[in-house]
Scaffold this motif. Structure first.
Motif, PDB file in Angstrom:
ATOM      1  N   PRO A 127     -22.500   1.750  27.537  1.00 42.42           N
ATOM      2  CA  PRO A 127     -23.380   2.814  27.037  1.00 42.42           C
ATOM      3  C   PRO A 127     -23.341   4.047  27.941  1.00 42.42           C
ATOM      4  O   PRO A 127     -23.443   3.954  29.156  1.00 42.42           O
ATOM      5  N   THR A 133     -19.625   2.359  22.090  1.00 45.07           N
ATOM      6  CA  THR A 133     -20.230   1.093  22.476  1.00 45.07           C
ATOM      7  C   THR A 133     -20.492   0.321  21.194  1.00 45.07           C
ATOM      8  O   THR A 133     -21.227   0.798  20.325  1.00 45.07           O
ATOM      9  N   ARG A 171     -30.858   3.539  27.437  1.00 44.78           N
ATOM     10  CA  ARG A 171     -30.112   4.624  26.799  1.00 44.78           C
ATOM     11  C   ARG A 171     -30.664   4.826  25.394  1.00 44.78           C
ATOM     12  O   ARG A 171     -30.790   3.863  24.630  1.00 44.78           O
ATOM     13  N   LEU A 199     -22.636   5.065  19.828  1.00 49.09           N
ATOM     14  CA  LEU A 199     -23.045   3.675  19.611  1.00 49.09           C
ATOM     15  C   LEU A 199     -22.713   3.296  18.179  1.00 49.09           C
ATOM     16  O   LEU A 199     -22.956   4.072  17.241  1.00 49.09           O
TER      17      LEU A 199
END
Length: 226
Positions: A127, A133, A171, A199
């Motif tokens: 992250p 991610t 995060r 993400l």
């Protein structure tokens, strides 16, 4: 009408299995890659530890014993970067522990067997670092019912996603897109290890085939750092 997914459907989150297929080959590390931490070298000392043994130890005056030399310990490598341990989507009630996952013997990305847990594909970005991610999880399981990412198909743009790291930091991300892809057509760029940090959350969706116990699609949510 229900669709039967192909036998080798990419990025399949099997209902009863733990396999996530497809796309990963674009981001799989080179041969020899390991996620094991670098071992700390053993502490080395000098070879000399005193005078050679004498027939009569008392005959060797203590003052004649050489000083015991010592070398500094080998430097300890810096601690590994923090990894994800929890993911939260407060608006959907998602709050699940995260486990690192890799690929199984068949080359499929693993998914935690426990439907209440989410997997961080450990060959994807950490992250906040460059690239995606990737977090994966079951929509449901035969034994447990709804899984950790069951509500993911209701995610709306702008929704908050929080990823908690093992150093206690968090995060924060905002959802920018939610799409469904047939498993055979999952975009490989979701697994990119270049470009801006982001993400990606993936679970199953679409029609369910009771014969193969598999879903036809993948629900993919993309989020950007807030």
């Amino acid at each position: 009408m229900r669709r039967t997914p192909p036998a080798a459907a990419p990025l399949a989150l099997a209902l009863s299995g733990a396999a996530l297929l497809g796309g990963w080959w674009q981001s799989r590390p080179d041969e020899g890659f390991t996620t094991s931490p670098t071992p700390v070298p053993a502490v080395a000392t000098s070879a000399g530890t005193g005078p050679p043994p004498a027939a009569d130890p008392a005959a060797v005056p203590a003052a004649d014993a050489p000083a015991v030399g010592r070398r500094d310990a080998a430097p300890v490598p810096p601690p590994a970067a923090p990894v994800p341990v929890r993911v939260r989507l407060p608006e959907l009630g998602i709050d699940a522990p995260v486990d690192p996952v890799g690929v199984d013997a068949a080359g499929a990305v693993e998914v935690p067997a426990d439907g209440d847990r989410v997997g961080w594909y450990r060959w994807s970005a950490l992250p906040g670092e460059v690239g995606s991610t990737v977090l994966v999880g079951h929509v449901d399981t035969r034994a447990e019912g709804p899984g950790a990412l069951f509500p993911l198909a209701r995610t709306a743009p702008g929704a908050l996603v929080e990823v908690v790291l093992d150093d206690g930091t968090t995060r924060a991300y905002a959802v920018v897109e939610r799409r469904s892809h047939p498993k055979a057509e999952l975009p490989a760029e979701l697994f990119s290890r270049s470009g801006p940090p982001g993400l990606v959350l993936v679970t199953c969706g679409g029609d369910f085939d009771p014969r193969t116990r598999s879903y036809a699609d993948n629900v993919v949510v993309r989020a950007a750092p807030r």
